[in-house]
Design a protein around this motif. Structure first.
Motif, PDB file in Angstrom:
ATOM      1  N   ALA A  39      -8.094  11.504  -6.585  1.00 40.72           N
ATOM      2  CA  ALA A  39      -8.879  12.279  -5.508  1.00 40.72           C
ATOM      3  C   ALA A  39      -8.006  11.959  -3.961  1.00 40.72           C
ATOM      4  CB  ALA A  39     -10.232  12.002  -5.304  1.00 40.72           C
ATOM      5  N   VAL A  40      -8.556  12.618  -2.975  1.00 42.31           N
ATOM      6  CA  VAL A  40      -8.075  12.483  -1.758  1.00 42.31           C
ATOM      7  C   VAL A  40      -8.104  10.990  -1.324  1.00 42.31           C
ATOM      8  CG1 VAL A  40      -8.199  12.948   0.787  1.00 42.31           C
ATOM      9  CG2 VAL A  40      -8.325  14.861  -0.871  1.00 42.31           C
ATOM     10  N   ARG A  41      -9.296  10.314  -1.537  1.00 38.60           N
ATOM     11  CA  ARG A  41      -9.406   9.145  -1.159  1.00 38.60           C
ATOM     12  C   ARG A  41      -8.431   8.134  -1.903  1.00 38.60           C
ATOM     13  NH1 ARG A  41     -14.969   7.375  -1.383  1.00 38.60           N
ATOM     14  NH2 ARG A  41     -14.324   5.330  -1.217  1.00 38.60           N
ATOM     15  N   ASN A  42      -8.254   8.200  -3.238  1.00 39.53           N
ATOM     16  CA  ASN A  42      -7.398   7.545  -4.041  1.00 39.53           C
ATOM     17  C   ASN A  42      -5.939   7.502  -3.485  1.00 39.53           C
ATOM     18  OD1 ASN A  42      -9.133   8.679  -6.305  1.00 39.53           O
ATOM     19  ND2 ASN A  42      -9.335   6.647  -6.018  1.00 39.53           N
ATOM     20  N   LEU A  43      -5.536   8.675  -3.103  1.00 42.09           N
ATOM     21  CA  LEU A  43      -4.185   9.263  -2.296  1.00 42.09           C
ATOM     22  C   LEU A  43      -4.066   8.431  -1.146  1.00 42.09           C
ATOM     23  CD1 LEU A  43      -1.437  10.392  -2.285  1.00 42.09           C
ATOM     24  CD2 LEU A  43      -2.816  12.552  -1.232  1.00 42.09           C
ATOM     25  N   LEU A  44      -5.174   8.394  -0.301  1.00 40.76           N
ATOM     26  CA  LEU A  44      -5.124   7.484   1.144  1.00 40.76           C
ATOM     27  C   LEU A  44      -5.107   6.083   0.532  1.00 40.76           C
ATOM     28  CD1 LEU A  44      -7.753   9.671   2.793  1.00 40.76           C
ATOM     29  CD2 LEU A  44      -5.366   9.464   3.566  1.00 40.76           C
ATOM     30  N   GLY A  45      -5.680   5.543  -0.429  1.00 38.09           N
ATOM     31  CA  GLY A  45      -5.527   4.138  -0.618  1.00 38.09           C
ATOM     32  C   GLY A  45      -4.351   3.929  -1.204  1.00 38.09           C
ATOM     33  N   ASP A  76      -7.988   2.893  -3.907  1.00 37.60           N
ATOM     34  CA  ASP A  76      -9.052   3.464  -3.145  1.00 37.60           C
ATOM     35  C   ASP A  76      -9.021   2.983  -1.619  1.00 37.60           C
ATOM     36  OD1 ASP A  76     -11.292   5.041  -2.683  1.00 37.60           O
ATOM     37  OD2 ASP A  76     -12.560   3.943  -4.199  1.00 37.60           O
ATOM     38  N   ILE A  77      -9.680   3.840  -0.793  1.00 37.60           N
ATOM     39  CA  ILE A  77      -9.927   3.329   0.785  1.00 37.60           C
ATOM     40  C   ILE A  77     -10.593   2.220   0.775  1.00 37.60           C
ATOM     41  CG2 ILE A  77      -8.830   5.308   1.474  1.00 37.60           C
ATOM     42  CD1 ILE A  77     -11.856   6.501   1.741  1.00 37.60           C
ATOM     43  N   GLY A  78     -10.583   1.540   1.711  1.00 32.73           N
ATOM     44  CA  GLY A  78     -11.785   0.784   2.343  1.00 32.73           C
ATOM     45  C   GLY A  78     -12.386   1.135   3.469  1.00 32.73           C
ATOM     46  N   PRO A  79     -13.356   0.487   3.814  1.00 38.92           N
ATOM     47  CA  PRO A  79     -14.193   0.855   4.922  1.00 38.92           C
ATOM     48  C   PRO A  79     -13.472   1.402   6.250  1.00 38.92           C
ATOM     49  CG  PRO A  79     -14.935  -1.159   4.621  1.00 38.92           C
ATOM     50  CD  PRO A  79     -13.965  -0.876   3.531  1.00 38.92           C
TER      51      PRO A  79
END
Length: 200
Positions: A39-45, A76-79
């Motif tokens: 997902a987008v969040r995984n790509l950003l991570g 994954d992304i962090g906060p």
């Protein structure tokens, strides 16, 4: 695999990636991307992790960031990703402005590489994953021309290696017309369909 690259300013491409990341809304973080199972969040991570890994590869600061295969865990992304990603992208660009980064040997993703090849792989990752992010979030994307050329040359050379049998560096090559834009041809060589859309 070889690379003729001796130096390349990754700054223009890292700034493009940072701009695309700023354009991602919280509501898009779970949307699909051209990267399978991401997902987008995984790509950003993944972008955050690879930027740290190639920053340290450029610095020849070998350790956990450079020794870990990207396939070990789903990123994954962090906060604090909205601050962390542009910061580490800037550090990546700074590391590869040192001519020493392009010489000797280094490591990324647990693989030992000549410095020039590692720099070319960093450019490729930034070019192709920026395309992934732009497509997934409906943003316009024009890569840095110099980084795009390095990316295309790296992917084309990998696809021609006899042991790959038509496969690319990241997956089976997707055929793209020879007169297609260079970015589309690079995307196809990376194993992605240049026609991918988030609405499909």
């Amino acid at each position: 695999m070889t690379a003729d690259t001796t130096t390349l300013d990754l700054g223009p491409q890292t700034r493009i990636v940072a701009r695309l990341a700023r354009g991602v809304s919280d509501g898009q973080l779970m949307d699909p991307t051209p990267c399978p199972d991401m997902a987008v969040r995984n790509l950003l991570g993944h972008l955050t992790g690879l930027a740290a890994a190639f920053r340290d590869a450029g610095r020849k600061d070998l350790g956990v960031t450079t020794d870990t295969s990207p396939d070990t865990v789903v990123p994954d992304i962090g906060p604090g990703w909205r601050e962390d990603l542009p910061e580490v992208l800037g550090e990546l660009a700074d590391a590869w402005r040192d001519p020493a980064a392009w010489t000797g040997a280094t490591r990324a993703g647990g693989v030992d590489l000549p410095g020039a090849v590692a720099g070319a792989v960093a450019a490729d990752e930034l070019v192709i994953h920026a395309w992934d992010l732009a497509r997934a979030t409906g943003q316009e994307y024009t890569p840095d021309p110099a980084a795009l050329r390095v990316s295309y040359d790296l992917l084309a050379a990998a696809a021609e290696e006899p042991d790959r049998s038509g496969g690319g560096l990241f997956g089976p090559v997707v055929p793209v017309p020879a007169d297609a834009p260079l970015l589309d041809r690079a995307v196809g060589l990376s194993g992605r369909d240049p026609g991918w859309t988030r609405l499909a």
